[in-house]
Design a protein around this motif. Structure first.
Motif, PDB file in Angstrom:
ATOM      1  N   GLU A  28       0.801  -1.232   0.000  1.00 53.93           N
ATOM      2  CA  GLU A  28       0.000   0.000   0.000  1.00 53.93           C
ATOM      3  C   GLU A  28       0.831   1.279   0.000  1.00 53.93           C
ATOM      4  O   GLU A  28       0.342   2.317  -0.433  1.00 53.93           O
ATOM      5  N   TRP A  31       6.741   2.845   2.087  1.00 50.21           N
ATOM      6  CA  TRP A  31       7.387   2.244   3.258  1.00 50.21           C
ATOM      7  C   TRP A  31       7.209   0.725   3.233  1.00 50.21           C
ATOM      8  O   TRP A  31       8.143  -0.025   3.500  1.00 50.21           O
ATOM      9  N   ARG A  32       6.006   0.269   2.917  1.00 48.71           N
ATOM     10  CA  ARG A  32       5.720  -1.173   2.911  1.00 48.71           C
ATOM     11  C   ARG A  32       6.599  -1.886   1.875  1.00 48.71           C
ATOM     12  O   ARG A  32       7.132  -2.965   2.133  1.00 48.71           O
ATOM     13  N   ARG A 106       3.480  -3.861  13.257  1.00 50.05           N
ATOM     14  CA  ARG A 106       2.165  -3.587  13.837  1.00 50.05           C
ATOM     15  C   ARG A 106       1.895  -4.570  14.970  1.00 50.05           C
ATOM     16  O   ARG A 106       2.388  -5.699  14.919  1.00 50.05           O
ATOM     17  N   PRO A 156      -1.333   0.960  13.786  1.00 53.78           N
ATOM     18  CA  PRO A 156      -0.789   2.318  13.596  1.00 53.78           C
ATOM     19  C   PRO A 156      -1.878   3.381  13.463  1.00 53.78           C
ATOM     20  O   PRO A 156      -1.685   4.516  13.915  1.00 53.78           O
ATOM     21  N   ARG A 160      -1.527   6.011  16.309  1.00 50.02           N
ATOM     22  CA  ARG A 160      -1.057   7.324  15.844  1.00 50.02           C
ATOM     23  C   ARG A 160      -2.127   8.382  16.061  1.00 50.02           C
ATOM     24  O   ARG A 160      -1.823   9.546  16.275  1.00 50.02           O
ATOM     25  N   PHE A 184      -3.781   4.461   4.090  1.00 51.22           N
ATOM     26  CA  PHE A 184      -2.312   4.448   3.948  1.00 51.22           C
ATOM     27  C   PHE A 184      -1.850   4.558   2.492  1.00 51.22           C
ATOM     28  O   PHE A 184      -0.678   4.310   2.207  1.00 51.22           O
ATOM     29  N   HIS A 211      -1.294   9.893   8.753  1.00 45.64           N
ATOM     30  CA  HIS A 211      -0.678   8.768   9.467  1.00 45.64           C
ATOM     31  C   HIS A 211       0.464   8.128   8.686  1.00 45.64           C
ATOM     32  O   HIS A 211       1.152   7.274   9.223  1.00 45.64           O
ATOM     33  N   ASN A 212       0.591   8.456   7.396  1.00 44.69           N
ATOM     34  CA  ASN A 212       1.828   8.067   6.700  1.00 44.69           C
ATOM     35  C   ASN A 212       2.135   9.055   5.575  1.00 44.69           C
ATOM     36  O   ASN A 212       1.287   9.867   5.181  1.00 44.69           O
ATOM     37  N   ASP A 240       6.843   8.177   8.560  1.00 42.74           N
ATOM     38  CA  ASP A 240       7.573   7.170   7.763  1.00 42.74           C
ATOM     39  C   ASP A 240       8.969   7.658   7.353  1.00 42.74           C
ATOM     40  O   ASP A 240       9.907   6.892   7.361  1.00 42.74           O
ATOM     41  N   LEU A 260      10.243   5.918  10.351  1.00 38.20           N
ATOM     42  CA  LEU A 260       9.968   4.540  10.759  1.00 38.20           C
ATOM     43  C   LEU A 260      10.926   3.688   9.936  1.00 38.20           C
ATOM     44  O   LEU A 260      10.845   3.694   8.702  1.00 38.20           O
TER      45      LEU A 260
HETATM   46  O1  AHR Z   1       2.614  -0.344   9.910  1.00 39.77           O
HETATM   47  C1  AHR Z   1       3.404   0.658   9.401  1.00 39.77           C
HETATM   48  C2  AHR Z   1       2.640   1.504   8.448  1.00 39.77           C
HETATM   49  O2  AHR Z   1       2.092   0.728   7.426  1.00 39.77           O
HETATM   50  C3  AHR Z   1       3.461   2.539   7.706  1.00 39.77           C
HETATM   51  O3  AHR Z   1       3.595   3.735   8.394  1.00 39.77           O
HETATM   52  C4  AHR Z   1       2.626   2.735   6.495  1.00 39.77           C
HETATM   53  O4  AHR Z   1       3.258   3.447   5.457  1.00 39.77           O
HETATM   54  C5  AHR Z   1       2.339   1.330   6.173  1.00 39.77           C
HETATM   55  O5  AHR Z   1       1.454   1.101   5.220  1.00 39.77           O
END
Ligand code: AHR
Length: 311
Positions: A28, A31-32, A106, A156, A160, A184, A211-212, A240, A260
């Motif tokens: 998504e 970062w992932r 998570r 998160p 968050r 996200f 949140h991201n 992130d 992160l």
């Molecule tokens: O669990 C972490 C979060 O999941 C990250 O901040 C976000 O970008 C991802 O999808």
């Protein structure tokens, strides 16, 4: 009794003997994707065979993948859990099969005896840092905030949100006027920001908390298309510290992000190697660092450095 004790003790194994299943949420966000890349690299460098399953954002797919890893008799399972609830049964199945589970990035609402350890950041703290940053930035001036939440029901998104509310608590000049999930993703971040701008009127929004970073980057596009200047007309803080967020800060279109690390697998595999070598039980929570980046940092250089790392 002895037989049971022997059966439940970790089998001494070198990393090269290990087969590990990894149930990833999907892709998504930037970062992932980086977390997936780092996990594959960490496994490869250690000679671990990694079985990878992309759940495409669905918990049912994750549960299926975990059951399949159990059936294949993997040595351990890594799970990045899409939502926080609904894991007890499958975690019990892994435990019955004596397969240690490590949670990545998570947390879950399940008894901690059901997993070996969780490698995550302090998700509440991240939100708190974002809120405190905005409170300092506004210095008492009135500010109507819009919030883009992460995936509904994910730890998160829950943490968050709570953390940010704690961070702005006691600052009566700051008010969250709209809050909605953008799942996200960049695309949803843009769509939801467009609806915020329409509902509130751009001039009535002073700040965005996302949140991201991906949702923030999508929202930046929406803000520009509305004829406003992101980073100036609307302050933006997210989480992130992906390369695109550093670039946006360098360009003055975003104001702050909290890093992160995508390297959750390194500490997770260290813990598993120690566990299999001599039974060392890791702490239940292996906490990764959270670092605030603002315009005071050399974001262009950090962007280039992270890009060079293949992030
Ligand atoms: O669990 C972490 C979060 O999941 C990250 O901040 C976000 O970008 C991802 O999808």
């Amino acid at each position: 009794l002895l037989a049971t004790a022997i059966a439940s003790a970790p089998i001494a194994a070198t990393a090269a003997d290990m087969t590990i299943g990894f149930s990833q949420i999907g892709s998504e966000s930037g970062w992932r994707a980086a977390e997936t890349t780092v996990t594959r690299l960490e496994a490869e460098e250690r000679g671990i065979e990694l079985k990878f399953a992309d759940a495409q954002q669905k918990q049912e797919n994750q549960i299926k993948a975990i059951r399949s890893f159990i059936a294949q008799g993997v040595d351990a399972i890594l799970i990045a859990p899409v939502v926080a609830t609904g894991w007890d049964e499958v975690l019990e199945e892994a435990q019955d099969a004596e397969i240690p589970v490590v949670l990545l990035d998570r947390t879950v609402d399940a008894d901690e005896s059901l997993y070996l350890t969780a490698v995550t950041s302090d998700l509440v703290h991240e939100g708190q840092v974002a809120g405190e940053w905005l409170a300092t930035e506004m210095d008492g001036a009135d500010c109507r905030i819009v919030e883009l939440q992460g995936t509904t029901g994910s730890s998160p998104a829950i943490d968050r949100k709570n953390g940010f509310e704690q961070g702005i608590a006691g600052h009566d000049n700051l008010e969250i006027v709209r809050s909605q999930t953008g799942d996200f993703t960049r695309a949803q971040g843009k769509v939801v920001m467009e609806s915020f701008l329409k509902a509130e009127g751009g001039e009535n929004i002073c700040a965005l908390y996302a949140h991201n970073d991906d949702m923030a980057v999508g929202a930046i596009q929406a803000i520009k298309e509305a004829g406003l200047t992101p980073g100036e007309d609307i302050k933006i803080v997210a989480i992130d510290a992906v390369p695109d967020a550093h670039l946006a800060i360098a360009n003055g279109e975003m104001n702050a992000t909290i890093e992160l690390t995508p390297n959750m697998a390194g500490p997770a595999l260290d813990a598993l190697e120690a566990y299999f070598a001599d039974g060392t039980e890791p702490a239940k929570w292996i906490q990764t660092e959270s670092k605030l980046f603002t315009a005071a940092d050399d974001n262009q250089a950090i962007y280039e450095m992270k890009k060079d790392l293949g992030y």
